[in-house]
Write an enzyme that holds these catalytic residues in place. Structure first.
Site: not given
Ligand code: ADP
Length: 399
Positions: A10, A209-212, A241, A331, A333
Site C-alpha cells: 500500500n 470509522l478510522g482516521s478517514g 477532514r 479504529g 468503530g
C-alpha cells in the site's frame, strides 16, 4: 509456510505499508512500513514473529524504500525466497470508472492508473511509483491492483450522479466513486458469516470509522450508496477532514478569508474534522478531553455522532426499510464503545437496542452488541484490508 502467500503493498505519497499474507489461513506473517520518504528523517519498521524492529534513516524515494523492505526481510526474516510468494497485491485508492474489478498489472494498466491522477492527486501518484518499483524488484511474479473504488461501481446512477451540468461533469469524470471499498466489501461478507445468512438475502449498513470515515448502504451484497464522493473528502466527520458541508463555504473562504485553492485544500483535508473542532484528531484523546470537561471536544463528539446518525437514517430510507445489521469497523468503530452506544440510542425510536455490557467488552473478534429483541442487529467486525487484497489477488492469479 506451505501455502501460497501474497505480498500486499500500500504505497502512499510518502509511505509504503506492506504485509506478507497467507490468504488461505488468513495469517499476517510479517509486515511493516516505510515512512517519510523523501525526507532526511525517514523511518522503517518491520514486524515478524512478535518482534518489532525500527530504524531511522533517510529514504530518498519509493525505490529506495522498497529495497529497504527487502533488506528488512533479509535481516529479520522471513526469507522471501522461501516464502512461496505467488503474487504482489497493490492497494490503489482511485480506479475511476475504468476498473470495476481487481486487475492483473501490465504497462497499459499502469498508464490508466496514471491517467486517473487528476481525480486522486493526493493518492494515485504514490501508487504508481509503488507499482513501478515493485514490478522491477519482483519481476518474475504477477502483480495485481485492487481498488478502493471498485466495490462501489455497482451504485445506481441516481446515487453516483451530482446535480451538475451533465456535459461538464462527464468531461471531467465528476461523479461519486466512493472509497474504502475493499473494507466495506470484506466487512459486509463477514457480517453475513456472523449472522449465518446468505449475503445476497439481506440489507446492511457498514460504518468504517478510522482516521478517514465512510458509510455504505449494501443491498444483497451490492453497494447502493456510500458517503465518500469524487474524493475521500465527502460524507462523515473524520479525523482531519470536514466531510459534508455547503460547497459555497469554499467560495466564501476564498472571497472572505482570501485563501488560495491550495490553502483551502489543506484546510478541508488536513485541518478540519475533529482536529478543526477541538484541536485533536485522535479519538482516544478526544474522549480524554471530554472526560476532563473540554467543551470543544464534547461538541466535536456530538457533531460526529449527529452526522453518523443522519447518514444511517438516510440509508434506511435508501434501502427501503430497516437493514438486518449495522456494522461498525476500523479504529474508532471497533474500539469506541461510546460512539456505538450513542448511535444506537439515537436510533431507539426504530427499535434498535444495544446490549451495554456486550458493547463495552473489548475484543478482536467479530461480534453482535445489540440485544436479541433489537429490530436491527448492531455488530462490531474488525476490518482486514490486507487480507481482502491478498485473497482477491490470489483468486485472480489462480483464475
Ligand atoms: P486509518 O487506518 O484510517 O489510519 P484506523 O482505522 O487505525 O485509521 O483508526 C484510527 C482512529 O481510531 C484514531 O482516531 C484512533 O484514535 C482511533 N482508535 C484506535 N484505538 C482506539 C481506542 N482504543 N479507543 C478509541 N479510539 C481508538
Amino acid at each position: 509456510m506451505s501455502h501460497a502467500t501474497v505480498l500486499v503493498i500500500n504505497a502512499g505519497s510518502s509511505t509504503i505499508k506492506y504485509q506478507l499474507v497467507d490468504p488461505t489461513s488468513g495469517e499476517a506473517i510479517a509486515g511493516g512500513l516505510v515512512e517519510r520518504i523523501g525526507e532526511s528523517n525517514g523511518l522503517v519498521e518491520h514486524r515478524y514473529h512478535g518482534e518489532e524492529h525500527s530504524e531511522e534513516l533517510p529514504i530518498t524515494d519509493h525505490g529506495h524504500g522498497l529495497r529497504e523492505v527487502l533488506r528488512l526481510f533479509d535481516t529479520h526474516g522471513p526469507r522471501l525466497a522461501d516464502a512461496h510468494i505467488v503474487a504482489v497485491g497493490h492497494r490503489v485508492v482511485q480506479g475511476g470508472s475504468v476498473f470495476p474489478h481487481p486487475t492483473v498489472v501490465d504497462d497499459d494498466v499502469v498508464e490508466k492508473i496514471r491517467d486517473l491522477i487528476p481525480l486522486a492527486p493526493l493518492h494515485n501518484p504514490g501508487s504508481v511509483r509503488g507499482i513501478e518499483v515493485a514490478r522491477e524488484l519482483f519481476s518474475d511474479i504477477p502483480h495485481v491492483v485492487v481498488f478502493d473504488t471498485s466495490f462501489f461501481q455497482t451504485m445506481p446512477a441516481s446515487a453516483y450522479t451530482y446535480a451538475l451540468p451533465k456535459d461538464l461533469a462527464a468531461e471531467h469524470s465528476i461523479r461519486r466513486y466512493g472509497f474504502h471499498g475493499t473494507s466495506h466489501q470484506y466487512v459486509s461478507e463477514q457480517a453475513a458469516l456472523l449472522l449465518g445468512r446468505d449475503l445476497t438475502s439481506f440489507n446492511q449498513i457498514v460504518a468504517h470509522l478510522g482516521s478517514g470515515a465512510s458509510i455504505s448502504a449494501i443491498a444483497g451484497g451490492t453497494a447502493v450508496d456510500t458517503s465518500m464522493g469524487l474524493t475521500p473528502l465527502e460524507g462523515l466527520v473524520m479525523g482531519t477532514r470536514t466531510g459534508d458541508m455547503d460547497p459555497a463555504i469554499v467560495l466564501h473562504l476564498q472571497r472572505a478569508a482570501g485563501l488560495s485553492i491550495d490553502e483551502v485544500n489543506t484546510l478541508l483535508n488536513k485541518e478540519s474534522g475533529l482536529k478543526g473542532l477541538c484541536g485533536n484528531n485522535d479519538f482516544r484523546e478526544v474522549l480524554a478531553m471530554i472526560e476532563a470537561g473540554n467543551q470543544d471536544a464534547a461538541l466535536a463528539f456530538d457533531v460526529y455522532v449527529h452526522r453518523l446518525v443522519k447518514y444511517i437514517g438516510s440509508y434506511m430510507a435508501v434501502l427501503g426499510g430497516l437493514p438486518e445489521v449495522i456494522t461498525f469497523t476500523a479504529g474508532v468503530g471497533e474500539n469506541n464503545a461510546l460512539i456505538r452506544e450513542r448511535v444506537a440510542d439515537a436510533l431507539a425510536g426504530f427499535g434498535v437496542r444495544i446490549d451495554k455490557e456486550a458493547n463495552a467488552v473489548r475484543s478482536k473478534e467479530a461480534r453482535i452488541v445489540s440485544t436479541p429483541d433489537s429490530t436491527v442487529a448492531v455488530a462490531v467486525i474488525p476490518t482486514n484490508e490486507e487480507l481482502a487484497i491478498a485473497r482477491q489477488t490470489l483468486a485472480l492469479v489462480e483464475a
